[in-house]
Design a protein around this motif. Structure first.
Motif: not given
Lengths: 334, 204
Positions: B75-77, B151-152, B176-182
């Motif tokens: 899940l990418f915030q 929310h991707l 591309v900077t992605q922030t993943a939630m864990e």
């Protein structure tokens, strides 16, 4: 075959035989010989062929550009399906591009190098994008509707891992900055008791931000992103478990090592109690430990304690100073 | 055609996803896998190669399109797409393309803005020998455009980013900077020492 016939025709020309059947070739050959006479000898073989081509193939009129035959309701995605260079004969638009001369307009699209140089988006019209997305939609998944606010996301997925990908044209596809991984997490989500929390904050040092309660770590020592991510998680695990451990030397923690100011057993408490005891002694004649405890229990003393703690921990600002002033006034009965 | 079958399968997986979401485990969201990746690539290849002839032939060569796996979806915030180029007009067009594509795929766009341009200037001597007072100045302008999406899911992000990147025009770069939630991993939920009260130092 062409060379064979060319030899024949030339032969005819040299002999200068004129006849009914040979009139046409003769005239053509004379034309070609004059052509040879004009040009300076050198590359006979090529000119032969070219001369023959000139003679054989009639010049055909250039065809109408495709734009004239395009219907208005055509499917544009089949004209420009992928990214290609600009073809002026396939684009039915009156485009002009280029810096104009004085008093002139930009140049038209036919043979315009500026239009060919710049990347065009003719293959990505809104209709084409819709078509592409229709095909891609089946590979997408929905975001869970439960996680609509940031707060909920934080609550269920507290760890945030940030990484960057780079796309650019060059001799190499790789970018070494892509290995860097940032890990951010709020300490309130961890199962830590008081001592563990303080020890964790001391261990991480500058990586912890007190205002937002976020611990941020950056891992970039390994060559691959996967390795850096695993290292960051490993560091988090080690920090957590080490902070729950109590070492023997932690008992030597002195007043200077304390993170927060505590009023108990501080010079401020001693001074305040001394003052109050002396005030009381002026009135009555009692002394001893019970008096001190009684004084401590009083609400004004508690207020004074709160104000001093706020002053020391939060720093000096108008609110805390006012609070301190009121507390002092109340305690000393001014 | 394979499309209606694929849709049906996808609907089924979506139903599974939504039923599993009530206790919000991302476990049931798994549609992302190495199988997915090669399917994606496979479905894109005919798009790229045979479109010079006909768009109609694109869908005929897709094999089994979608596989659903149990692996949980990332899940990418937040996903930040920064494009850099020398020409502002090209970036304008690209921004229109990227935002339209995001809207079509149902991705929420937080904001789209233009960071100020960078100009790298340098001065060099005009002549190869002497004439120090005569110089020439060059500058390189880098324009930026930033698209913030939020929310991707991992699958959607992969699809969208691959689509965007394949249609990146020449002379434009992207970061591309992605922030993943864990979730917090299981081994950090409880301290180890309570289970093993003996003070043994872990070597790992």
């Amino acid at each position: 075959m062409a060379s064979h016939t060319s030899k024949v025709v030339l032969f005819v020309g040299r002999i200068n035989v004129s006849g009914l059947g040979l009139q046409k070739p003769v005239s053509r050959v004379t034309y070609t010989t004059s052509f040879f006479a004009n040009s300076s000898g050198g590359k006979k073989g090529r000119f032969d062929k070219d001369g023959q081509g000139f003679v054989k193939r009639p010049r055909r009129a250039p065809a109408q550009p495709r734009t004239e035959k395009m219907p208005v309701d055509q499917d544009w995605t089949s004209v420009f399906p992928t990214a290609t260079t600009f073809r002026p004969s396939s684009v039915p638009l009156p485009l002009r591009m280029g810096y104009p001369m004085k008093g002139a307009v930009p140049l038209p699209k036919m043979g315009n190098l500026e239009l060919i140089k710049i990347p065009n988006f003719l293959h990505l019209t809104p209709g084409a994008i819709k078509k592409h997305c229709e095909a891609l939609k089946s590979f997408c998944t929905e975001w869970p509707s439960v996680l609509d606010t940031d707060a909920k996301c934080d609550e269920h997925f507290p760890i945030k891992v940030e990484s960057t990908d780079y796309v650019s044209a060059g001799p190499s596809v790789r970018n070494p900055s892509a290995r860097i991984v940032h890990l951010k997490v709020k300490l309130s989500h961890f199962n830590l008791d008081d001592h563990a929390r303080k020890k964790m904050i001391k261990l991480v040092g500058a990586r912890y931000c007190k205002d937002t309660d976020i611990l941020s770590m950056t891992a970039d020592s390994c060559p691959l992103r996967q390795q850096n991510y695993e290292y960051a998680l490993y560091l988090l695990t080690v920090l957590y478990h080490e902070s729950w451990k109590t070492e023997d030397w932690e008992a030597e923690k002195s007043l200077a090592d304390m993170e927060e100011y505590s009023w108990e057993d501080s010079p401020s408490q001693k001074n305040m109690l001394d003052i109050l005891v002396r005030m009381k002694v002026a009135g009555e004649e009692e002394e001893g430990e019970e008096v001190r405890e009684q004084l401590l229990g009083k609400s004004e003393v508690q207020e004074y304690k709160d104000s001093v703690m706020k002053l020391k921990n939060e720093g000096m600002n108008e609110r805390t100073m006012l609070q301190y002033k009121e507390a002092v006034v109340k305690v000393l009965n001014l | 055609m394979a499309a209606p079958m694929a849709l049906r399968r996808e609907l089924f997986s979506l139903v599974r996803i939504f039923s599993g979401v009530s206790h919000l485990g991302p476990r049931a969201l798994g549609t992302c896998s190495p199988h997915m990746k090669c399917n994606l690539i496979r479905s894109h290849l005919p798009l790229a190669s045979s479109t010079s002839f006909h768009t109609a032939t694109v869908f005929s060569s897709t094999p089994s399109p979608i596989t659903v796996t149990e692996e949980p979806d990332t899940l990418f915030q937040k996903v930040l797409v920064l494009v850099k180029g020398h020409d502002r007009a090209v970036l304008d067009s690209y921004e229109f393309f990227a935002t339209t594509a995001a809207k079509e795929l149902g991705i929420t766009i937080n904001k789209v803005y233009e960071p100020p341009k960078d100009m790298e200037r340098f001065t060099v001597l005009k002549s190869i020998h002497i004439f120090k007072n005569h110089r020439v100045q060059y500058e390189m302008r880098t324009h930026y455009r930033c698209i913030e999406l939020s929310h991707l899911t991992g699958c959607t992000a992969q699809v969208y980013l691959e689509y965007i990147q394949r249609n990146l025009p020449e002379g434009v770069a992207m970061a591309v900077t992605q922030t993943a939630m864990e979730k917090i991993p299981n081994h950090i939920l409880e301290p180890v020492w309570e289970e093993h009260p003996i003070d043994d130092k872990p070597s790992q």
